[in-house]
Design a protein around this motif. Structure first.
Motif: not given
Length: 350
Positions: A162-177, A218-225, A255-257
């Protein structure tokens, strides 16, 4: 002659109109703040073993209803049953939370299969046991099943902890969509199966927990949530058209809710306390709203509970609302505080 008892929580989700009795249940209402829960828990060294023992899981699911005038039972399990069923090693370490085998290569993602489906079947047995108990002794209570949403499950699988920001996940998703989409799709497929079987076993309502939705925008929220939750809901409703679904994209912001509520197809939006109920009331239309009461206030300040309950119920008066928390009951919560909360809800008059 069998008397049919109305399920208030299910009624408000069906009708999307306010009820004279405001329904209430609490996230993590079965948990360590209850001594009877701790008595059962001490029999299991492994948390997932506990979740996969139907008699024990059914017992702790029912425990809060014996103490409190709640309108629902939520099945006792964990969102990480899905990665476990997909063959990922999952451990819970005391004081640290979950530790998962890191799943961050295309090769490993391609290997993911429902190899431990027999363990998920134990969750379905738990639901059947709870349903039988509710029908016999608590006929007005709604049974809630649940799963973690794909983004949140993927966060644990790629990060490992668990992590509050999940930076590794966001980088992985961006670099390897493309690869990350494969992982999301595997989770979607497993989750659809899991939820359909929960409904077949007796769940009246299902809830999707996207606990880490708020780290995206933004677009990440749209795609992954939004898109994965939308796909799950569509696929579940292909077989169970009338099933009512609660979505909880925690900490998404106003807005995202609103976008989540509009696009995913949920019947009810569960909100944390990152936006006000006034904002939610004005901006989220045609949905039941749930939640927002601060779980730390519940744990620490009995004297302020009445005031906050009255504030929430005045704001939500006249629109469909389910009383709940911004997140789960914390272990330090005094039992008398929970009782105080529920009594104030029941005694409130506008």
């Amino acid at each position: 002659m069998i008397m049919i008892v109305e399920k208030t929580l299910l009624k408000i989700l069906n009708d999307k109109k306010p009820t004279s009795r405001v329904p209430v249940w609490l996230m993590r209402q079965a948990g360590r703040y209850l001594p009877e829960y701790r008595e059962v828990r001490k029999n299991f060294k492994n948390f997932l073993e506990f979740c996969f023992t139907p008699e024990a899981a059914a017992e702790v699911t029912i425990q809060p209803l014996r103490r409190f005038d709640l309108d629902a039972a939520i099945i006792f399990s964990d969102i990480l049953t899905i990665p476990y069923a997909l063959g990922v090693e999952v451990n819970f370490k005391q004081g640290e939370g979950p530790h998962l085998e890191i799943t961050n290569t295309e090769e490993r993602i391609n290997q993911l299969e429902m190899v431990k489906i027999k363990d998920l079947e134990k969750v379905f047995t738990t639901i059947k046991l709870v349903k039988k108990e509710l029908d016999s002794n608590y006929p007005g209570k709604t049974l809630i099943g649940f799963a973690g949403s794909p983004w949140t499950i993927a966060c644990y699988m790629v990060q490992g902890v668990s992590d509050q920001k999940f930076g590794k996940v966001k980088v992985f998703a961006e670099e390897n969509p493309y690869v990350f989409q494969k992982l999301i799709d595997k989770i979607i497929e497993a989750t659809v199966f899991y939820l359909k079987e929960q409904i077949k076993s007796g769940a009246d309502v299902i809830k999707l927990f996207d606990s880490w939705a708020g780290v995206l925008s933004g677009t990440e929220y749209q795609r992954w949530v939004i898109e994965p939750n939308k796909k799950i809901i569509k696929k579940v409703r292909e077989e169970f058209e009338q099933i009512k679904i609660i979505g909880f994209p925690r900490n998404s912001g106003e807005q995202l809710y609103k976008e989540y509520a509009t696009q995913t197809g949920v019947d009810c939006l569960s909100i944390s306390d990152d936006i006000s109920l006034l904002q939610a009331k004005d901006n989220i239309k045609d949905k039941v709203i749930q939640g927002n009461f601060n779980n730390l206030l519940l744990a620490t300040s009995k004297k302020d509970i009445k005031q906050e309950v009255e504030k929430i119920l005045r704001i939500t008066h006249g629109r469909p609302y389910i009383f709940n928390l911004n997140h789960g009951v914390v272990p330090e919560t005094p039992i008398e505080n929970v009782q105080e909360l529920i009594e104030n809800i029941r005694n409130f008059r506008i």
